[in-house]
Design a protein around this motif. Structure first.
Motif, PDB file in Angstrom:
ATOM      1  N   LEU A  93      12.046  84.889  25.907  1.00 11.41           N
ATOM      2  CA  LEU A  93      12.682  84.860  24.596  1.00 11.41           C
ATOM      3  C   LEU A  93      14.068  85.461  24.737  1.00 11.41           C
ATOM      4  O   LEU A  93      14.248  86.458  25.453  1.00 11.41           O
ATOM      5  CB  LEU A  93      11.910  85.712  23.589  1.00 11.41           C
ATOM      6  CG  LEU A  93      10.559  85.239  23.058  1.00 11.41           C
ATOM      7  CD1 LEU A  93       9.852  86.405  22.392  1.00 11.41           C
ATOM      8  CD2 LEU A  93      10.753  84.116  22.063  1.00 11.41           C
ATOM      9  N   LEU A  94      15.050  84.889  24.064  1.00 10.83           N
ATOM     10  CA  LEU A  94      16.364  85.502  23.918  1.00 10.83           C
ATOM     11  C   LEU A  94      16.505  85.873  22.451  1.00 10.83           C
ATOM     12  O   LEU A  94      16.435  85.009  21.578  1.00 10.83           O
ATOM     13  CB  LEU A  94      17.479  84.550  24.347  1.00 10.83           C
ATOM     14  CG  LEU A  94      17.484  84.105  25.810  1.00 10.83           C
ATOM     15  CD1 LEU A  94      18.684  83.211  26.082  1.00 10.83           C
ATOM     16  CD2 LEU A  94      17.491  85.295  26.753  1.00 10.83           C
ATOM     17  N   ILE A  95      16.688  87.165  22.192  1.00  8.58           N
ATOM     18  CA  ILE A  95      16.674  87.683  20.827  1.00  8.58           C
ATOM     19  C   ILE A  95      18.022  88.296  20.496  1.00  8.58           C
ATOM     20  O   ILE A  95      18.588  89.048  21.289  1.00  8.58           O
ATOM     21  CB  ILE A  95      15.580  88.751  20.677  1.00  8.58           C
ATOM     22  CG1 ILE A  95      14.213  88.186  21.087  1.00  8.58           C
ATOM     23  CG2 ILE A  95      15.525  89.295  19.264  1.00  8.58           C
ATOM     24  CD1 ILE A  95      13.239  89.235  21.532  1.00  8.58           C
ATOM     25  N   ASP A  96      18.520  87.982  19.316  1.00  8.85           N
ATOM     26  CA  ASP A  96      19.730  88.624  18.800  1.00  8.85           C
ATOM     27  C   ASP A  96      19.303  89.904  18.096  1.00  8.85           C
ATOM     28  O   ASP A  96      18.887  89.885  16.936  1.00  8.85           O
ATOM     29  CB  ASP A  96      20.456  87.675  17.850  1.00  8.85           C
ATOM     30  CG  ASP A  96      21.688  88.308  17.220  1.00  8.85           C
ATOM     31  OD1 ASP A  96      22.111  89.392  17.679  1.00  8.85           O
ATOM     32  OD2 ASP A  96      22.227  87.713  16.266  1.00  8.85           O
ATOM     33  N   GLY A 150      23.165  92.615  19.791  1.00  7.38           N
ATOM     34  CA  GLY A 150      23.373  91.621  20.836  1.00  7.38           C
ATOM     35  C   GLY A 150      22.105  91.064  21.449  1.00  7.38           C
ATOM     36  O   GLY A 150      20.996  91.309  20.970  1.00  7.38           O
ATOM     37  N   ILE A 151      22.291  90.325  22.533  1.00  8.54           N
ATOM     38  CA  ILE A 151      21.217  89.537  23.127  1.00  8.54           C
ATOM     39  C   ILE A 151      20.337  90.399  24.034  1.00  8.54           C
ATOM     40  O   ILE A 151      20.825  91.056  24.951  1.00  8.54           O
ATOM     41  CB  ILE A 151      21.789  88.351  23.925  1.00  8.54           C
ATOM     42  CG1 ILE A 151      22.642  87.452  23.006  1.00  8.54           C
ATOM     43  CG2 ILE A 151      20.664  87.531  24.554  1.00  8.54           C
ATOM     44  CD1 ILE A 151      23.362  86.332  23.730  1.00  8.54           C
ATOM     45  N   VAL A 152      19.045  90.361  23.747  1.00  8.21           N
ATOM     46  CA  VAL A 152      18.045  91.039  24.558  1.00  8.21           C
ATOM     47  C   VAL A 152      17.067  89.989  25.086  1.00  8.21           C
ATOM     48  O   VAL A 152      16.657  89.089  24.349  1.00  8.21           O
ATOM     49  CB  VAL A 152      17.291  92.113  23.752  1.00  8.21           C
ATOM     50  CG1 VAL A 152      16.164  92.725  24.573  1.00  8.21           C
ATOM     51  CG2 VAL A 152      18.255  93.200  23.292  1.00  8.21           C
ATOM     52  N   ILE A 153      16.707  90.119  26.356  1.00 12.08           N
ATOM     53  CA  ILE A 153      15.795  89.178  27.010  1.00 12.08           C
ATOM     54  C   ILE A 153      14.395  89.777  27.014  1.00 12.08           C
ATOM     55  O   ILE A 153      14.203  90.929  27.400  1.00 12.08           O
ATOM     56  CB  ILE A 153      16.227  88.901  28.459  1.00 12.08           C
ATOM     57  CG1 ILE A 153      17.694  88.466  28.524  1.00 12.08           C
ATOM     58  CG2 ILE A 153      15.328  87.852  29.107  1.00 12.08           C
ATOM     59  CD1 ILE A 153      18.272  88.476  29.929  1.00 12.08           C
ATOM     60  N   TYR A 280      29.335  94.259  20.412  1.00 14.75           N
ATOM     61  CA  TYR A 280      28.250  93.289  20.293  1.00 14.75           C
ATOM     62  C   TYR A 280      28.121  92.493  21.584  1.00 14.75           C
ATOM     63  O   TYR A 280      29.091  91.916  22.076  1.00 14.75           O
ATOM     64  CB  TYR A 280      28.520  92.324  19.136  1.00 14.75           C
ATOM     65  CG  TYR A 280      27.287  91.906  18.372  1.00 14.75           C
ATOM     66  CD1 TYR A 280      26.913  92.554  17.207  1.00 14.75           C
ATOM     67  CD2 TYR A 280      26.472  90.866  18.836  1.00 14.75           C
ATOM     68  CE1 TYR A 280      25.777  92.179  16.506  1.00 14.75           C
ATOM     69  CE2 TYR A 280      25.340  90.487  18.144  1.00 14.75           C
ATOM     70  CZ  TYR A 280      24.994  91.147  16.973  1.00 14.75           C
ATOM     71  OH  TYR A 280      23.869  90.783  16.289  1.00 14.75           O
ATOM     72  N   SER A 281      26.929  92.492  22.147  1.00 16.70           N
ATOM     73  CA  SER A 281      26.645  91.682  23.342  1.00 16.70           C
ATOM     74  C   SER A 281      26.344  90.261  22.871  1.00 16.70           C
ATOM     75  O   SER A 281      25.203  89.926  22.557  1.00 16.70           O
ATOM     76  CB  SER A 281      25.454  92.269  24.098  1.00 16.70           C
ATOM     77  OG  SER A 281      25.115  91.471  25.204  1.00 16.70           O
ATOM     78  N   PHE A 303      24.120  81.168  26.426  1.00 17.71           N
ATOM     79  CA  PHE A 303      23.602  81.314  25.069  1.00 17.71           C
ATOM     80  C   PHE A 303      24.491  82.307  24.335  1.00 17.71           C
ATOM     81  O   PHE A 303      24.875  83.333  24.898  1.00 17.71           O
ATOM     82  CB  PHE A 303      22.150  81.792  25.101  1.00 17.71           C
ATOM     83  CG  PHE A 303      21.229  80.845  25.822  1.00 17.71           C
ATOM     84  CD1 PHE A 303      20.582  79.829  25.143  1.00 17.71           C
ATOM     85  CD2 PHE A 303      21.037  80.974  27.195  1.00 17.71           C
ATOM     86  CE1 PHE A 303      19.741  78.949  25.811  1.00 17.71           C
ATOM     87  CE2 PHE A 303      20.201  80.101  27.873  1.00 17.71           C
ATOM     88  CZ  PHE A 303      19.546  79.089  27.181  1.00 17.71           C
ATOM     89  N   GLU A 304      24.794  81.984  23.083  1.00 19.70           N
ATOM     90  CA  GLU A 304      25.810  82.753  22.364  1.00 19.70           C
ATOM     91  C   GLU A 304      25.389  82.994  20.925  1.00 19.70           C
ATOM     92  O   GLU A 304      24.828  82.116  20.272  1.00 19.70           O
ATOM     93  CB  GLU A 304      27.130  81.982  22.403  1.00 19.70           C
ATOM     94  CG  GLU A 304      28.298  82.666  21.753  1.00 19.70           C
ATOM     95  CD  GLU A 304      29.583  81.878  21.929  1.00 19.70           C
ATOM     96  OE1 GLU A 304      30.478  82.028  21.069  1.00 19.70           O
ATOM     97  OE2 GLU A 304      29.701  81.123  22.918  1.00 19.70           O
ATOM     98  N   VAL A 305      25.662  84.211  20.435  1.00 20.90           N
ATOM     99  CA  VAL A 305      25.482  84.527  19.020  1.00 20.90           C
ATOM    100  C   VAL A 305      26.675  83.937  18.275  1.00 20.90           C
ATOM    101  O   VAL A 305      27.824  84.285  18.552  1.00 20.90           O
ATOM    102  CB  VAL A 305      25.405  86.045  18.798  1.00 20.90           C
ATOM    103  CG1 VAL A 305      25.288  86.360  17.304  1.00 20.90           C
ATOM    104  CG2 VAL A 305      24.221  86.639  19.557  1.00 20.90           C
ATOM    105  N   GLU A 306      26.420  83.051  17.338  1.00 21.29           N
ATOM    106  CA  GLU A 306      27.513  82.315  16.694  1.00 21.29           C
ATOM    107  C   GLU A 306      28.309  83.173  15.723  1.00 21.29           C
ATOM    108  O   GLU A 306      29.533  83.057  15.633  1.00 21.29           O
ATOM    109  CB  GLU A 306      26.944  81.090  15.971  1.00 21.29           C
ATOM    110  CG  GLU A 306      26.388  80.029  16.924  1.00 21.29           C
ATOM    111  CD  GLU A 306      25.962  78.770  16.188  1.00 21.29           C
ATOM    112  OE1 GLU A 306      26.071  78.742  14.929  1.00 21.29           O
ATOM    113  OE2 GLU A 306      25.509  77.824  16.851  1.00 21.29           O
ATOM    114  N   LYS A 307      27.631  84.028  14.965  1.00 19.30           N
ATOM    115  CA  LYS A 307      28.329  84.844  13.967  1.00 19.30           C
ATOM    116  C   LYS A 307      28.118  86.325  14.270  1.00 19.30           C
ATOM    117  O   LYS A 307      27.005  86.826  14.189  1.00 19.30           O
ATOM    118  CB  LYS A 307      27.829  84.509  12.564  1.00 19.30           C
ATOM    119  CG  LYS A 307      28.179  83.102  12.119  1.00 19.30           C
ATOM    120  CD  LYS A 307      27.721  82.849  10.679  1.00 19.30           C
ATOM    121  CE  LYS A 307      28.094  81.451  10.218  1.00 19.30           C
ATOM    122  NZ  LYS A 307      27.656  81.177   8.811  1.00 19.30           N
ATOM    123  N   VAL A 308      29.204  87.005  14.620  1.00 25.40           N
ATOM    124  CA  VAL A 308      29.162  88.432  14.913  1.00 25.40           C
ATOM    125  C   VAL A 308      29.919  89.160  13.809  1.00 25.40           C
ATOM    126  O   VAL A 308      31.097  88.857  13.550  1.00 25.40           O
ATOM    127  CB  VAL A 308      29.788  88.737  16.278  1.00 25.40           C
ATOM    128  CG1 VAL A 308      29.850  90.244  16.503  1.00 25.40           C
ATOM    129  CG2 VAL A 308      28.982  88.074  17.392  1.00 25.40           C
TER     130      VAL A 308
END
Length: 314
Positions: A93-96, A150-153, A280-281, A303-308
């Motif tokens: 899982l990739l979690i914001d 940010g992104i956590v695996i 923010y990661s 993989f990218e968070v679109e809105k920070v």
């Protein structure tokens, strides 16, 4: 007599380590006695405690029933349900992770943390069964400070956890961060090298231009993407991953992060009423250079968070 068949997640580990995880109430001395006296057998034979388990192996037990009693109440079911999932497959899982959420429970957050939310999510969708997976629990592969988003695996099985942890150790992932810094760094792009020393007593780090005793080398690459004399937005690529590296390194060159109470400008933070570092990661790229097993499909993907959002406008 009871029997247990080793599944994929439980394979690849020593028998004694597996037994310690599976039978938490069994004293170690008793476990080793059971192995010596053939009260625990592997594939019908007496085996040494350091033998490695394989998928399909059968363990036979001639031990007291009390050691098989299951824990029916799972603490992770008390955790929150909120998860912003960027990507999911059979392995990860990739979690914001949102600002304010802690990665692992501690004394203050003993019933709600990101790892517990992951367990609840997988359990409720029948992707994790604590009764079937006797010695493996889905786990986070990396962590981010509570006040950083940010992104956590998260790894959903033992092979994914082993492979991803190795890839992280071998620096086969690129993690990019967005941050707001005081002023405008010059030049607008640079690869910085310095030396990092952690002070366990104060939970802070020091950055030096020259190597000193107890220091480790760090490399931080930044690019100014929205310049301004007062506050600028930067993208940072970590070539090394040390405690508070971005926060301390940017402060060392005279451009601390907005909102950073440890290394920043408190008057500036108060002016913007920000008490959390603007960090923010936001992007991760998998750059595997060696076989990745069940994670091979991720190689070369980003993989990218679109809105920070940092809570302020720059």
């Amino acid at each position: 007599m009871r029997q247990m068949t080793i599944n994929k997640n439980d394979a690849g580990q020593r028998l004694d380590k597996f037994l310690q995880k599976r039978f938490k109430t069994m004293p170690k001395s008793l476990m080793y006695k059971y192995l010596r006296t053939k009260y625990i057998k592997l594939n019908g034979k007496k085996v040494p405690p350091d033998v490695f388990l394989s998928e399909g192996d059968v363990l036979t037990f001639y031990i007291r029933d009390e050691f098989f009693e299951e824990q029916e109440r799972y603490d992770f079911l008390k955790a929150g349900k909120e998860l912003d999932i960027l990507y999911e497959d059979d392995n990860i899982l990739l979690i914001d992770k949102k600002v304010g959420v802690i990665c692992h429970q501690d004394n203050r957050y003993d019933t709600d943390a990101l790892n517990l939310r992951v367990l609840r999510y997988l359990y409720e969708k029948s992707a994790y069964d604590p009764k079937a997976d006797k010695s493996f629990t889905p786990a986070l592969c990396n962590r981010i400070d509570r006040n950083t988003g940010g992104i956590v695996i998260a790894a959903k099985n033992a092979e994914a956890l082993r492979v991803m942890n190795q890839k992280i150790r071998d620096n086969e992932l690129q993690k990019r961060y967005l941050c707001i810094v005081k002023g405008c760094p010059k030049p607008k792009h640079a690869v910085l090298t310095a030396f990092h020393r952690k002070d366990e007593r104060t939970s802070t780090v020091q950055i030096f231009d020259k190597e000193k005793e107890g220091c480790k080398k760090i490399i931080t690459e930044y690019t100014v993407i929205k310049p301004s004399p007062a506050l600028s937005v930067c993208e940072v690529l970590l070539h090394t991953g040390r405690t508070h590296q971005i926060r301390a390194h940017m402060a060392h060159i005279g451009h601390p992060l907005l909102g950073d109470e440890k290394y920043g400008d408190r008057k500036l933070n108060a002016r913007y009423r920000l008490k959390r570092q603007a960090l923010y990661s936001y992007k991760i790229t998998f750059t595997f250079t060696s076989p990745a097993g069940c994670l091979e499909n991720l190689n070369g993907k980003s993989f990218e968070v679109e809105k920070v959002s940092f809570g302020v406008t720059v």
